[in-house]
Structure formats: C-alpha cells, structure tokens
Design a protein around this motif. Structure first.
Motif, short mmCIF file in Angstrom:
data_model
loop_
_atom_site.label_atom_id
_atom_site.label_comp_id
_atom_site.label_asym_id
_atom_site.label_seq_id
_atom_site.Cartn_x
_atom_site.Cartn_y
_atom_site.Cartn_z
N ASP A 8 -15.15 8.89 -24.01
CA ASP A 8 -16.18 8.83 -25.06
C ASP A 8 -17.57 9.18 -24.56
OD1 ASP A 8 -14.27 8.02 -26.95
OD2 ASP A 8 -14.49 5.92 -26.35
N ILE A 9 -17.68 9.68 -23.34
CA ILE A 9 -18.97 10.16 -22.81
C ILE A 9 -18.97 11.68 -22.89
CG2 ILE A 9 -20.49 10.27 -20.80
CD1 ILE A 9 -19.15 7.69 -19.81
N GLU A 10 -19.94 12.25 -23.59
CA GLU A 10 -20.00 13.70 -23.74
C GLU A 10 -20.66 14.34 -22.52
OE1 GLU A 10 -22.38 16.46 -26.72
OE2 GLU A 10 -20.60 15.65 -27.69
N ALA A 17 -15.13 25.15 -14.52
CA ALA A 17 -14.97 23.82 -13.93
C ALA A 17 -13.64 23.22 -14.38
CB ALA A 17 -16.12 22.92 -14.33
N THR A 18 -13.14 22.29 -13.61
CA THR A 18 -11.88 21.62 -13.94
C THR A 18 -12.17 20.30 -14.65
OG1 THR A 18 -11.79 20.43 -11.85
CG2 THR A 18 -10.79 22.63 -11.91
N VAL A 19 -11.13 19.73 -15.22
CA VAL A 19 -11.27 18.44 -15.88
C VAL A 19 -11.67 17.38 -14.86
CG1 VAL A 19 -9.98 16.62 -17.06
CG2 VAL A 19 -9.70 19.02 -17.76
N LEU A 20 -11.16 17.47 -13.64
CA LEU A 20 -11.54 16.50 -12.61
C LEU A 20 -13.05 16.55 -12.36
CD1 LEU A 20 -9.65 15.75 -9.32
CD2 LEU A 20 -12.11 16.09 -9.29
N GLN A 21 -13.60 17.75 -12.29
CA GLN A 21 -15.05 17.88 -12.07
C GLN A 21 -15.83 17.36 -13.27
OE1 GLN A 21 -14.72 22.09 -11.18
NE2 GLN A 21 -15.31 21.75 -9.05
N ALA A 22 -15.27 17.56 -14.47
CA ALA A 22 -15.92 17.03 -15.67
C ALA A 22 -15.93 15.50 -15.65
CB ALA A 22 -15.22 17.55 -16.91
N ALA A 25 -18.57 14.40 -13.35
CA ALA A 25 -19.89 14.57 -13.96
C ALA A 25 -20.21 13.45 -14.93
CB ALA A 25 -19.95 15.92 -14.68
N ALA A 26 -19.17 12.85 -15.50
CA ALA A 26 -19.35 11.73 -16.42
C ALA A 26 -19.42 10.40 -15.68
CB ALA A 26 -18.22 11.70 -17.43
#
Length: 669
Positions: A8-10, A17-22, A25-26
């Motif tokens: 739930d954090i945008e 970028a990969t989902v892991l990096q996203a 970042a969150a």
C-alpha cells in the motif's frame, strides 16, 4: 518510470528496475541469497518471494520480475510468509549444524534469515547429504556441504574477476560448486567470494578459526597495497590485526578488495622493527631512542643543506610533510618519492592523475592502454574496464601482451605507435564520444608521457565535460608525495647528483642497492626489509594500520584512515619521530599533535586540508613527443610488491603457487 504499490506504499522506480528493487525503495526488507546488486540475476534461491497482482495466484521471485505500472506487491501476506518458510526449510534440509565451529557464525545470512523467516522447527528426518571439500587455493577455504548453490561465487568469478575458473557440476541434489579441475583459483580478487558467500561454504583460509566477529574492534582505514585507495575496515583484537575487509565506496572500490589488500596483514607481525638501531663497527646494534636521535641530530647539524628525503610507496602525507619541514629548516628541498628511478614531468599534476576517475571509467567507449598491466598495477580499475566493455567499449593496448581478463586488440610493443595508431584503432577513437588513454608506469619509465599527451590531444580525449587522459601509479604515497613536492626534475638521479651527506628513507625499500653508499642513511620504517639493511641508523615507525594518516589515490581523492592498533615495542608514529628529532636538533617543528600537523599541512597545501576528490587544473606541459622502443612492466610479482607483502607467509605462498607453479600438499580434514 513505472509506478506501483508495495504494501500500500506507492513508489516510482527507474525503467528496468525489478520488483525487489521497488520493495527496497519502499523501505521493505526482502530476504535473498542468490541476488546481489553487482552481479547478474540468477533467480535460483527463491527466498525473495512476494505476492504480485495482477499475476498468477502464487508467490513470485521478486529479483527476476520486472517492475511494471499498476502492480500491487505484498511482502507480508500469509501466502508470502508460508512460501518463505517453505523455501528456508528446503535450504536447511542438507545444511549441517556447523554454526558453533563455522567461521561465518555471527555474520551469516543463512543464520539471520532462518531466524527472521524460518519456521523455527524442522520436519526433516532423512540422512543429510555430504559433499567433498574442494581446493580453491591459499586464500579460500571450502566446506561445500554447507553450500546452497546460490552461484554468487560463480557469477563473481565470471563477471567481475574475469577468471572463469569456478562453476557447477551435476544437477539437482547432486549439484556441486567447484573450481576448474579443483585447482587454485588464479584471480587476484578471489577473496571477494568469501564476502559474497551467504553461508559458510567459502571462508577465509588465513583467518580460519582465529576469532568471532563480536570479539573484534572494527576501524575504518585506507589500503596502501596499491594506489587505488581501497576503503577498508581493519578488524583487530588486542594489539594484532586479524583481518581486513573492504568498505563500500562506489566511487573507489565499490565493495571489492584485492587478495593482497586482505591477506598481506600477517606480514604486519613479522620482520618488524621494534627498537632503534645504530651501526657500530659495521654492524647494526640496538640503541635507545635518546642515543639514536642524538646520533642523527649530530649528523644533521653537520650536514647543513646536504640532506635528502626519499619517500616510500606506503608512507602517509603527514609523515612526508613533517620530513619536508625538517629539511626546510636545514635549507634543503631534496625530496623525491619515485624511488625506483622514474623522472617524468610533474609541473602539472593534472597531466599525471587519473582524470576520468575510477567511476567515470565505466562510461568510456574507446580505451587505449599504454604500457600498463592494469590487472596487477590497479586491479580494481581493471574491473571498471570490464564494466565499460559490457556497455560496448573497445580496448586497444600498446605493450607486451598479458592476460587482462577481457578482449584486447594488442597493437604492438613499440611506443612509436603513439605517433601513428593503426587505422583500425584510429577509426574507433575518431568516432568515440568518450575516449580514454591510460598511461602506465612502464610507459612513464620509457619517457612516453609527452607522446601520450600529444596523442590524447589529437584524438580529443579531453573535451567539454570529459577528461579521458589518465596516468596509473602503483604507490599509495605517489599522488600525495607529488602534491607535497616530493619530485626532482631528474628524479632520484638529481638527489644522487647533489651528493647529500644525510639521507632519510621514509619506508623506502625499493631504492636500488648502492644508491646512497656515500651518504649517512637513516631509515624510518616498520619492516627489516631492503631499506633497513643498508641503513646507518634505524628509527622504528608505525605501519598503516598503526597510525592515523592521509593518503591520496590516483584520482587525487584525499582519504584518511584511523589507527586500529598500536605499533610494537618502541616503535613510534613516523611524524612524531621527526617532531622529536627537530627538538633534539634545536629547531622544533611548529606542531605537537596530529591535529596541529594537519592544520599546518592544510595551510601549506590547501588540497590536503579536507577529504574528497581534488580536481587538478588541466594544463599539460609541452614535452618531446618522439618516443620509441619497448615497454617493461615494473611489477614482476603481484603478491610481493612491498615490505609488508614480502613478510607475509600468505603472500609468499600465493606467489609460489599461483605465479610460479609450486605445489603444496594439505592434510585431509
């Protein structure tokens, strides 16, 4: 740039970028074993599972899944928790209960993640598999039953070190990681696989069973084994350094260190000078500090301005400044740091620096190596060129052919090629937007600096926003010494020609034997190596781990290290020795503390006043551009380049085994 939600954090991440990096970042922690930021993606440990919508109703490996607009990622759902527990349970099926005797204990990813994400109990009752140990050389110790096949070591050897000597055999449960034919890994960067290994399968052989991480005092410092200025952490217990690890600095060494940086440290406790010596009747005899300083002071008073100082390869800027001020009181400016005889022009420091910077080297699209074996002279600059090649850069070289771990078009061994490059190379550099010329010490010694500067001007290697002219030095003290004036127009030959009555050798062990036979030689250093053998007085000093000091790397980056341990016996910090000597002479230097010395040094040389990258003005001198003849690389043995390394049993064995082919038998464990 894709926008997605993670718990739930945008967040918004760069394209690709990969989902892991996203998730990171969150601010979400994602467990992983095979994934590493500086290696290619393998996706084989499955520990980084997350739930992603839209997508199949199952956990997905976040390290290999591209981030996309509109994704909703859950890292804390019941599905994710259950999946991670299952993966951890499988990883632990065959893992031995070695934690009490494992050198990785206390800093082990598997320990940490099994506590954080594991079930807390095992349901496995079958017999665990066992894997025979593999031999990887004098640096890496293997306990392969612990291996979870993350392949980090395989990818590092291939992608960063460029030595494809580690790989996998077999499939499934029978898969094993091994070196080629179970021989020693011949990379000068092999020790990094120990840091990369997330379990205890690969550990440090010289450090085996020495200490636990919580017993060690950790001190940030700077490596002096080469001129890169690798950021290191010195781990010590009591008065002994037990290991050296790299610190992360993306601008300098990323997170790597050479084997010499890591493992020459056992030489810090061998062949040490721990008391003053004075030569009497042709033999060096132990003496007190008062006696040794009085002997040197008497000689200093009678020498007048016939005094010289030769800086060694590992000496810090504070020591060089203190020695310079002592000589200035005598009216002497006979200072030199290029102890092996180099005499290139240093009227412009920009013309003898690594102007592209180590980090900027990755952006080069055409590279010319001139008289440099970069793999031995600056291994962590060599890894940057490998990254540039992956982006499409082409590399050409002038000099004797050596294995640089990447594809090079060798143009020949005659420096006259600098006057007219072959057409194939010329066309590449004409089309290049970010050309680079790297001049090594072999070319500097052959007088090729002027020709290299002219060539770089012809190919427009220096242009708006880009300076592609670089010089490689091999000594940690070189740039700092040049900034402090440790250079004579004719190099050390000018010092000899001045017939000094007294010569200070500041840890200078590479001066050719017999150079100062007609002078009274005072050796200020820490090892009983070549420089000490011919000295008339020895004043025992501190090694780089035993003092706080300033060093400047090949880029001109001013860096400072802290003292980790105290010098042995009666040895003292180098600058303090010169301060004490000045008081005995009767002209005390105007500082009593290290802080006072640094203030004075910063006032005299403002570039040394604070840490950070110094940008030298680009004002290259006009030098003769006619040069011809072959190149000789100055480093004949990568592992034995200085007094600390030569005193190290580990480096001696690396040299004998990896470079000279000697075989060593080891007892089975």
């Amino acid at each position: 740039m894709p926008k997605l939600k993670v718990d739930d954090i945008e967040v918004e991440v760069p394209q690709g970028a990969t989902v892991l990096q996203a998730c990171e970042a969150a601010g979400k922690e994602i467990p992983r074993f095979c994934y590493h930021e500086r290696l290619s993606i393998a996706g084989n440990c499955r520990m980084c599972l997350v739930e992603v919508k839209p997508g199949p109703p199952k956990p997905q490996a976040s390290c290999a899944l591209p981030a996309a607009d509109g994704q909703e990622v859950r890292t804390d759902s019941a599905m994710v928790k259950h999946a991670r527990e299952g993966v951890m349970e499988f990883l632990l099926i065959n893992h031995p209960l070695d934690c009490p005797i494992c050198d990785q204990g206390g800093e082990c990813d598997l320990q940490d993640q099994s506590v954080a994400y594991g079930r807390g109990a095992s349901r496995y009752d079958e017999v665990k598999r066992a894997v025979t140990e593999k031999y990887m050389g004098p640096i890496v110790k293997t306990i392969m039953t612990r291996c979870i096949q993350c392949t980090r070591c395989v990818r590092f050897a291939e992608e960063v070190a460029g030595v494809e000597e580690i790989g996998a055999l077999g499939r499934g449960e029978g898969m094993q990681i091994t070196s080629y034919l179970e021989r020693a890994v011949t990379s000068e960067l092999s020790g990094n696989v120990v840091d990369l290994c997330p379990v205890g399968a690969l550990t440090s052989k010289p450090y085996a069973y020495e200490a636990r991480p919580w017993e060690l005092r950790k001190t940030p410092s700077i490596d002096v084994m080469d001129a890169i200025g690798t950021n290191i952490r010195v781990d010590s217990r009591g008065r002994q350094v037990l290991r050296v690890l790299p610190r992360v600095n993306d601008d300098v060494n990323e997170e790597w260190a050479t084997d010499k940086t890591r493992h020459a440290i056992d030489g810090l406790v061998k062949r040490r000078l721990d008391r003053p010596y004075v030569r009497r009747d042709g033999r060096l005899q132990p003496a007190s500090w008062d006696e040794a300083l009085s002997t040197v002071a008497d000689r200093l008073r009678s020498a007048g301005d016939k005094v010289a100082a030769i800086a060694g390869d590992m000496v810090d800027c504070e020591t060089m400044y203190a020695a310079r001020e002592l000589l200035a009181g005598q009216g002497s400016t006979l200072l030199e740091g290029r102890q092996t005889g180099l005499d290139y022009d240093v009227t412009s420091l920009g013309a003898v620096a690594f102007n592209t910077t180590l980090n900027g080297l990755e952006d080069a699209d055409a590279i010319l190596l001139v008289g440099t074996n970069l793999r031995w002279e600056a291994p962590l600059a060599n890894t940057r060129i490998r990254k540039a090649i992956k982006k499409g850069a082409k590399v050409f070289a002038i000099g004797p052919q050596v294995d640089l771990t990447y594809s090079v078009e060798w143009l020949g061994d005659d420096l006259s090629l600098l006057g007219k490059l072959p057409e194939a190379a010329t066309s590449v550099f004409d089309a290049a937007e970010r050309p680079v010329v790297i001049v090594g010490p072999g070319a500097l010694g052959a007088g090729a600096l002027g020709a290299a500067l002219k060539l770089s001007a012809d190919m427009r290697a220096v242009r708006d926003g880009w300076n592609g002219f670089n010089v490689v030095h091999t000594a940690a003290a070189r740039m700092g010494g040049l900034m402090l004036g440790y250079s004579q127009p004719g190099g050390i030959r000018d010092v000899v020609a001045a017939s000094p009555s007294l010569v200070f050798l500041l840890g200078a062990d590479e001066v050719p034997a017999g150079t100062f036979d007609n002078s009274f030689v005072v050796y200020v250093g820490h090892h009983g190596d070549k420089g000490a053998h011919g000295a008339d007085v020895i004043l025992p000093a501190a090694a780089y781990t035993e003092k706080s000091g300033t060093w400047v790397n090949i880029e001109g980056r001013v860096q400072r290290g802290e003292r980790a341990v105290f010098p042995p016996g009666d040895a003292r910090e180098d600058w303090a020795i010169f301060r004490a000597l000045s008081a005995v002479v009767g002209r005390p230097l105007p500082f009593d503390t290290l802080e006072g010395l640094r203030v004075a040094m910063g006032a005299a040389v403002p570039m040394l006043a604070q840490e950070g990258l110094v940008r030298f003005d680009w004002a290259p001198p006009t030098l003769p551009s006619d040069v011809s003849g072959g190149v000789r690389y100055p480093i004949a043995d990568f592992y034995l380049t200085n007094s600390i390394a030569r005193a190290s049993d580990t480096m001696q064995r690396c040299s004998a085994e990896l470079l000279h082919g000697e075989q060593f038998l080891e007892a089975a464990e």
